[in-house]
Every structure is written in structure tokens, then in C-alpha cells.
Design an enzyme around this catalytic site. Structure first.
Site, PDB file in Angstrom:
ATOM      1  N   HIS A 268       1.027  -1.394  -0.435  1.00 41.80           N
ATOM      2  CA  HIS A 268      -0.027  -0.074  -0.182  1.00 41.80           C
ATOM      3  C   HIS A 268       0.571   1.530   0.321  1.00 41.80           C
ATOM      4  O   HIS A 268       0.916   2.074  -0.938  1.00 41.80           O
ATOM      5  CB  HIS A 268      -1.077  -0.194   1.199  1.00 41.80           C
ATOM      6  CG  HIS A 268      -2.034   0.911   1.152  1.00 41.80           C
ATOM      7  ND1 HIS A 268      -2.787   0.793   0.927  1.00 41.80           N
ATOM      8  CD2 HIS A 268      -1.469   1.922   1.641  1.00 41.80           C
ATOM      9  CE1 HIS A 268      -3.692   2.470   1.252  1.00 41.80           C
ATOM     10  NE2 HIS A 268      -2.552   3.901   1.864  1.00 41.80           N
ATOM     11  N   GLU A 269       1.601   1.310   1.106  1.00 45.44           N
ATOM     12  CA  GLU A 269       2.511   2.148   0.740  1.00 45.44           C
ATOM     13  C   GLU A 269       3.373   2.626   0.348  1.00 45.44           C
ATOM     14  O   GLU A 269       3.649   3.880  -0.938  1.00 45.44           O
ATOM     15  CB  GLU A 269       3.098   2.677   2.542  1.00 45.44           C
ATOM     16  CG  GLU A 269       2.416   2.718   3.671  1.00 45.44           C
ATOM     17  CD  GLU A 269       1.306   3.609   4.085  1.00 45.44           C
ATOM     18  OE1 GLU A 269       1.536   4.478   3.074  1.00 45.44           O
ATOM     19  OE2 GLU A 269       0.312   3.130   4.264  1.00 45.44           O
ATOM     20  N   HIS A 272       1.373   4.508  -3.142  1.00 40.46           N
ATOM     21  CA  HIS A 272       1.533   5.560  -2.355  1.00 40.46           C
ATOM     22  C   HIS A 272       3.385   6.165  -3.027  1.00 40.46           C
ATOM     23  O   HIS A 272       3.105   7.246  -3.612  1.00 40.46           O
ATOM     24  CB  HIS A 272       1.542   6.326  -1.379  1.00 40.46           C
ATOM     25  CG  HIS A 272       0.666   6.237  -0.735  1.00 40.46           C
ATOM     26  ND1 HIS A 272      -0.865   6.776  -1.457  1.00 40.46           N
ATOM     27  CD2 HIS A 272      -0.257   5.769   0.120  1.00 40.46           C
ATOM     28  CE1 HIS A 272      -1.766   7.100  -0.559  1.00 40.46           C
ATOM     29  NE2 HIS A 272      -2.494   5.987   0.341  1.00 40.46           N
ATOM     30  N   GLU A 298      -4.680   7.503  -2.566  1.00 44.49           N
ATOM     31  CA  GLU A 298      -5.662   6.445  -2.176  1.00 44.49           C
ATOM     32  C   GLU A 298      -5.376   5.941  -3.253  1.00 44.49           C
ATOM     33  O   GLU A 298      -5.946   4.565  -2.640  1.00 44.49           O
ATOM     34  CB  GLU A 298      -6.465   7.082  -1.541  1.00 44.49           C
ATOM     35  CG  GLU A 298      -6.532   7.218  -0.231  1.00 44.49           C
ATOM     36  CD  GLU A 298      -5.312   6.266   1.050  1.00 44.49           C
ATOM     37  OE1 GLU A 298      -5.579   4.951   0.607  1.00 44.49           O
ATOM     38  OE2 GLU A 298      -4.437   7.556   1.412  1.00 44.49           O
TER      39      GLU A 298
END
Lengths: 502, 502
Positions: A268-269, A272, A298
Site C-alpha cells: 500500500h505505502e 503511494h 489512495e
């Protein structure tokens, strides 16, 4: 060449340097700084924020912006300069309404509040955090009221939301979350019992943190997080921050008895982070040099986490490696079972550990709670109960304590009210991008063969490189001829989960 | 209450916040930031440094300082305010002579140069660092020439030295290093052969880095580095930095085949750190809120490293713990042998790994090289040879390559010319403090019983708490009725080494 812009440039550079310094302090406080540093550091951050405000909000900047309203002056600017002027105009518009003293006090408060939250969460003690939270909310209400514009905002929360997702008002979000409630809530109830038989007890076995770290570092690199332009450390709550596109930082959090948590946080990170790294160099150091909106951010992180990271194709070449790191724990777990397990819809109390299907319900709850805070004047003291009631209503679970209830997220401690809806919007945007991407890319093949650079290239070309120079809807429109449309999301989830469990 | 000071206070706060931000960027670059971040980060640091200069050097500040020259206005200030005004006066005096553009360019250069040095050192390639070094020297020469004052400075290097150790000119340092050359150089030649038989081969065995880290973390805590007010991470070259007295940071560097290196680095840096932590809270956030001079700082670090850390009394309660961490490597090495080994005078090429006795000769070399650079115009290209020749002359060793020769120290890459003499001066000050301390404290007993807090309290009371409000000589005079006197140092070393090996 514009002399007016040259004059403006000096302010832009100062503002940028001061905001980078604040970002670095924020990062440092969340990841490294010693416990007792807060008080003095908060003062320093308060002063930097004051200078930041002054760099942008002053008569000379206003004068420059006014002169640049003239078409002939504006026409002298390069494209990047034009974008920056527009961004500055919006920023000044937002900042100039806030009295400098309040802005500084708020910045000082924020600089301290994250570690108060960290401590309160560790102890599961909401009362420790409540007074700070009340102050933050008071500031946010004031700031939103300064921004209130009857033409755009029909309620206070609209003005809060605007900070992260311009154009997405309560009216629009009610529609969006209405769809989630109508279509997804009953679908969750249908799927959950069917998936109950999936055994994921392996996930709670003991996984040595050192080994997890090594694997997750590899994983970040595998999905394309470039460690020449970024770093990964640890914090209470995983997050991403960016100083510029060649200095992007992600954190993770490791649990000895939860293998999944760190794996999906890191993907997830990294999502980003890759977005920030792929913003065009032309925008570096400018106000446009970052992701265009929180929903689009997101969208990237959840695209990586869920659409890539929870797919069978992604794990085909990788799963064997994971098993080889943890042969005792995973030796008996086949790829099929692993895929069923990492997607298993399990209503639970923690958002960041939620599966893809129940996730929007977590966000829905936060959206409703924030509406109550800003539009109904619900007090801080009432939050734990309201929170728990909503969890019982939508997910059928009651948090055991505040740490797994109202204290679980870092966001409010940083003043990020109005941010949560972006998580669900982002998931929806991700599904929309995915639908389009599949038409030009052999998506599954890329994953199966570890050719993630093709997926990253696609995202760079169609989304990332623009930075803030195009907004969410402009990007979607350019990519697929259609603005934001949440039906893709519902369709995507229904198809995926039907195939997996029904 | 002084209205003039209130006006000044705003500038002091800004200057402090901006310098803290620069310190944080510097720390971050040396310990964590990704490789490709430098270029953009350097720009940000350049702009912050420019704002820093402007915060202090402007007409309003000058006006305030002028008004505060009046006794009646100055008399309205508290003691801390008075100290701060004096510090500001000195700082402005230094900064105002530098053209803002040059100051910014220099700051940008410094922000990049440390990682260029790190890379060059890793590869042992002086040519990679030489162009940057040449630019840094050019700036330092210019800045020193702006500061040149015929009343105080008889040569350019005097003006360089003043930045770290006001009052210690070439004339005085020639005297000091003359004593070192006269008294210590021949003594080294006498002791070295006698100590040759001490077996310290154990030190080059394999020591797992993870275990070293754990032990050294404990060691830092044991000597009194407070992890609630500080952190320890890693960097190419161990160093200490301080944001304020509740946020003090030290780094270490670990080698698999050198046990001593990290141990004595950590005690050394903890000594610096404890000094910063014990500065009185009244000075926090002011210009006086840090150690008074580099010599006094090195006096603290070398007091901890050598006078405490290389004593038998210190290791008596600790050595067993070290052996239990590395039983295979140290099982056969008794405490007596360990003490002989960690003090063994061994002329070698690396300053930071030097024993206490040969150490001042390393510093002497740097002092002579820097004199050549600033007073004789020796060029960067000549440095490797000059360096090696001096090592052969004073220590009888020739560095195998630039990494263990002229590239070994981080200091020049950060523009810290004129700093090195402080290391030797500091050692001498430490010996002087030690001599006095022994008269009021049962020093050995404190160490043998692990009561290091008594030693820290003594240092706090007599040295640390004053911050910059007293200079080195004032502190010594107050403590023992005598200013700096290097004869204590010679006496201390001769006694210690005679007892150990003669």
C-alpha cells in the site's frame, strides 16, 4: 520570462523550503525523535509554520497574483509556471482566511498531538487523547468556517472535505456512500458466510520480525519502490511522506503474530510512494510536485495493495519465496488457500487490516462520524460510543477497547478530518483505472511474469507524471473519456468476490 | 521586561527554528536520506540558510543591538537574555561580513558534499572528492578573509580557528602542539616497543553486528545517555548532533572485525550527548543552549571515552557482560589483558581508532596540513602526498589508500576546517578537569560501583549546565582557579602510560 513571476519565485522557494522542513520534522517525530523532544520541537515547528504562512500570505504575493491575472502577463509563463501560479492562488485563498496566530497555535498543537495519540493508543486510553482531539476539532471547525462559501458549501463538513477532495461535497459523498450501503453492505452479508470456511489460522502464527522486514524490503523493491529515491523505516501506523520526487519515505509496522499486516501495508505505502516518485521532474520543488488529490493517492496505494497485491497472478512467482522464508508456518498452505485467505472477507474492528470488501464500510463509519462532529456538533466524549455502535451496526463487531476502536487511526491526531472518504473514493478510482488498464495491457501476464514496470509505466503515463497539474476527473477523462464513476467499483468487487467465494 | 528585547526575540526565534531545520536536514542526510535526494535537498537547505542569515542580519536587529548597548536598557534583561544578546552580537558580527549569495551557495554546497565524500571514501577515490573540497576551501578562505582583523589575527588560519575556539590562535596552538611534539612524540617512541607484546588479536575476530548494537546501546545507557531525550542510529562516521537539550542524537558505525571501534565511538559520542543534555533548561532554544566551544565539547567526549572508558575501574563491573555476549571471542581474554589492549599505543593510519597516546599526533598532522592550506596556499591535489608524508614522519605509517589517508575524516566535507585542534585541546582540558575532579570525588570507586551519575553530576555542576554562558577558560577558572594549562595533559598521559607499560 516574466518579471512578476521572478518576484513570486522567491516566495515560492521560501514556502517550499519551509514546508519541506515541516514535513521532515513531522516524519522525524513519527519515526525517530525521542519521547521528551516534543514540547520544544513543537515550538520550532510552530515558528516554521508561521514563516510558511507569511511566505505566501503577504501584500507582495497578492500584488503579483493580481498582475498575473492579466492574460498578457500570464501568457509569458511556461506551462509549469502557470500551473504553479494556479496552485498558489488556491493555497493563498485558503491560508489568508486563517489568522496567523491561530495557524501557528494549530501547527504547534499538531506537532505534539501525534505522540500523545501514540501513547494513548498504546495504553488504549481515550481520555488521554480526548482533550487534544477536542482542541484539534475546535481549530478545524474554525478554519472550515473561515472557508465557508455558500455557493460551494451547504454545510460545515463540505468546507472540511474541500481540503482533500475539491468538488466532493456531502451531497456527492452521500450518493457514493449510499451506493456502498445499498450495493455492497448486502453483498458483504452474502459473501461472508460462504468464505467462513477458508482457514487463515496460519496468519496468526509466530513470524520473526527480522525475517518479515527482510521479505517486505524485497517486496517494496519488487513492486517498484526505488530505494535510491526513497527509504523505509517503522512507525506506529504505516504512512508515506514525500520531500520531493527523489526523496520519498514510507514506514511499516511489524507484528509477530500477523503476517499479512506488514505485507499489505508495505505494498500500500509503496503504491503511494511510486506515485510521488513518478511525478515529472519539471514539477519538482513546485506546488504541483505531488499527487493531485488524496483520492487519487489512495487510488494508487489501493491499486497496488488490492488489485495487484491480493491477486493470484501477483503471488504466483512470489509465494514460493514467502514460503521459503517461513517454511514451518506456511509449508502446508498452498497458493490457492493463501489467495482465498488474503481476500477473505472478515468483518473486524480494524480498518487497516480489513479485507478489500468490508473496507469501504470502515470508511463509511468514519464518514458518518465526521459528519456528526462537524454538522451535528457531537462532542469528543460521545465518540467512543458512537464509534462502537456504528461498528456493531455495519460490521457486526464491537471493538474491545479504544485502541481497536476510536483510537485506531493516526489521522485525527494530525488534523486530517475529511481525509477518510478519500480512501473509499480512491478504491473506486482504482477500480476505474483498472478497468481501463486491462484494455491496453496484458495485466495478469505482467504480474505472472513479474513485469511490474509495464504497469508502473502505464500509471506514470496516464496518472503520475501530471502531479497536481490535472485533477482527478481531468485525469480520468483524459484516460478513458469518462469522469469518476463508482459503478466500476461495485462491479469490480462483485465480480472478484463472486469468483472467489460464490 | 524590555520592549527592545521583545522585538529581538522574534528574530531569535526565527533564527533558532531555521537553524534547527538545517540541523535536522544535515542529520537526516548523514543517517537516512536516499542517495538521489541530495540535489533537491541541497536547494532547500540553501534557501533555509538564506532565511537564517536574513533573520539575524538585518537593520532592525542591528538597531535593537545598538539600543541594547545602553547600560540602562541592557540592565532590564534577565541573565539568560543578556547572554543571548551577547551571543547574537558575536553571531551577527560573523555573519554580516558574508555576502548572502555566497552564504547560500556555500550552504548548498555543504548539503551535497557529505554524501560525495561518503561515496569517495567508500571507493577510496580522492579525485572524486577533490573538486568539492577545493570549492569548500575557497569559500572558507573567503569567509575567513572577511573576518580578518589585524588586531586579533596574524594569519588567515587564525581567522579560521576563531570560529571554533576563540582566543586559540596559531601562536598559542604552535605552543601547545610544540609541547605535544616535544614531550609526547618521544614518549610515544619509548612506550610503543614496550607495549608491543600485548596481544590484541582478539579484537579482529568476527563480532556479529546485531550483538554489537545491543551491547553498545546498553553501554550508551550505562554511561548516562538518556534515551528519553536522545536517539542513536548509524552513519559512515560517528557523530553527535543536538536539536535542543531534549533531542540529542548520536550515531555509531559497526565493523564485523573490529570490536573496539564501536565501543569507544559510542562512549565518545555519548560524552558529547550528555554535555548537550545537561545544559540548563533556561538556555533551551536560545543561542546559549549548547556546549560552549568545540574544545570543551571534545573535553567531554574524550573524558568519557578515555579517562572513563579506557580505565580498569570502568570495566570491572562491565567486562563480564561483554564476555558473555562474545564468549567465543573473549573467553580467553582476561580483564587485565583487555585493559592493556584497549590502551595499547599502536601508531596507525586512522585517527578515530587511535589509542589515547598517539591520538594527539594525528591531530598535530591535521593542524599542520590546515595551516599549509590556509597560510601557504597548498593546493588540494597536493594533500594526499603531504598527508602521507606527515603520517610517515610522526607515526611511522603510510596509509595504504586515500580512504585510510586524507579521506578518512568527515570534517572537511562539512566545511569544518579549524575544528581538529579542538580534539587535542579537548583531550588536554579533559585531563585538567580530571585532575580537579579527583580531589572532590572518589573517582575510581564511582566507576567500580557503576555510580556514574556522580561523575555526570559533577560535570553538570561545573561545566555542562552553563551552556555557552561561560567560555572554556571561565569554566576552568571557576572550577579550579586556573585557566587552560596543557601540562596537566602531558602529566596525565605520562603517568597513565608509565603505569600501564613501563
Amino acid at each position: 520570462m516574466s518579471e512578476v513571476f521572478d518576484r513570486l519565485k522567491a516566495y515560492l522557494e521560501k514556502g517550499n523550503a519551509l514546508s519541506r522542513a515541516q514535513i521532515l520534522f513531522e516524519w522525524d517525530t513519527a519515526t525517530l525523535a525521542p519521547k521528551l523532544a516534543d514540547e520544544n520541537t513543537a515550538q520550532v515547528v510552530g515558528i516554521l509554520s508561521d514563516m510558511y504562512l507569511n511566505a505566501y500570505v503577504n501584500e507582495d504575493v497578492k500584488q503579483c497574483l493580481k498582475e498575473l491575472e492579466k492574460e498578457e502577463e500570464f501568457g509569458k509563463l511556461s506551462f509549469v509556471e502557470q500551473v504553479e501560479v494556479e496552485e498558489l492562488r488556491k493555497l493563498v485563498g485558503r491560508l489568508e482566511k486563517i489568522p496567523p496566530r491561530e495557524y501557528r497555535e494549530y501547527s504547534e498543537l499538531k506537532a505534539k498531538s501525534i505522540s500523545i495519540w501514540t501513547e494513548a493508543r498504546k495504553q488504549g486510553d481515550f481520555a488521554k487523547f480526548a482533550p487534544v482531539l477536542a482542541k484539534i476539532i475546535e481549530f478545524k471547525k474554525k478554519f472550515a468556517s473561515y472557508r465557508m462559501n455558500p455557493e460551494k458549501h451547504s454545510c460545515l463538513y463540505d468546507a472540511v472535505l474541500e481540503e482533500y477532495e475539491p468538488g466532493f461535497t456531502v451531497e456527492k459523498l452521500d450518493e457514493f456512500f449510499g451506493l456502498v450501503r445499498r450495493e455492497l453492505a448486502p453483498f458483504v452479508k452474502e459473501v461472508v458466510p460462504k468464505a467462513e470456511c477458508v482457514d487463515k489460522s496460519y496468519n496468526a502464527k509466530f513470524y520473526e520480525v527480522g525475517k518479515q522486514k527482510k521479505f517486505n524490503h524485497m517486496l517494496a523493491e519488487y513492486v517498484g519502490f526505488d530505494f535510491e529515491k526513497g527509504v523505509m523505516t517503522e512507525s506506529a501506523h504505516p504512512f508515506t511522506t514525500s520531500l520531493h520526487n527523489k526523496d520519498v519515505r514510507i514506514t511499516n509496522h511489524y507484528y509477530e503474530h500477523n503476517l499479512e499486516s506488514a505485507i499489505f501495508s508495505v505494498i500500500h505505502e509503496a503504491g503511494h510512494g511510486i506515485y510521488e516518485m513518478q511525478v515529472d521532474d519539471a514539477f519538482t520543488g513546485t506546488l504541483a510536485g505531488e499527487g493531485t488529490s488524496m483520492a487519487m493517492h489512495e487510488a494508487q496505494s489501493r491499486f497496488f495493495e488490492n488489485i495487484i497485491g491480493r491477486s493470484k497472478a501477483f503471488w504466483k512467482p512470489l509465494y514460493g519465496k514467502l514460503v521459503s522464508v517461513f517454511p514451518e508456518q506456511l509449508g502446508e498452505v498452498g497458493l490457492e488457500q493463501f489467495i482465498s485467505a488474503i481476500n477473505k472477507p472478515t468483518p473486524g474492528p480494524i480498518r487497516t487490516e480489513a479485507d478489500e470488501l468490508t473496507y469501504p464500510l470502515h470508511v463509511l463509519i468514519r464518514y458518518e462520524v465526521e459528519k456528526l462532529i462537524f454538522n451535528q456538533g457531537v462532542s469528543v466524549e460521545e465518540l467512543p460510543n458512537i464509534w462502537n455502535e456504528k461498528y456493531e451496526e455495519y460490521l457486526g463487531v464491537v471493538p474491545k477497547n479504544a485502541a481497536e476502536g476510536v483510537l485506531q487511526d493516526v489521522h485525527w491526531s494530525g488534523g486530517d478530518f475529511g481525509y477518510f472518504p478519500s480512501y473509499a473514493l480512491g478504491s473506486a478510482v482504482a477500480a476505474q483505472i483498472y478497468c481501463q488498464m486491462k484494455q491496453s495491457l496484458p495485466f495478469e501476464e505482467c504480474l505472472e511474469e513479474g513485469r511490474l514496470e509495464e504497469i508502473r509505466e502505464y500509471l506514470k503515463e496516464h496518472v503520475h507524471r501530471f502531479g497536481k497539474s490535472k485533477d482527478t476527473n481531468e485525469i480520468l477523462k483524459r484516460m478513458m473519456g469518462e469522469e469518476f464513476n463508482p459503478n466500476y467499483y461495485v462491479k469490480y468487487l462483485k465480480e472478484k468476490y463472486t469468483e472467489l467465494y460464490l
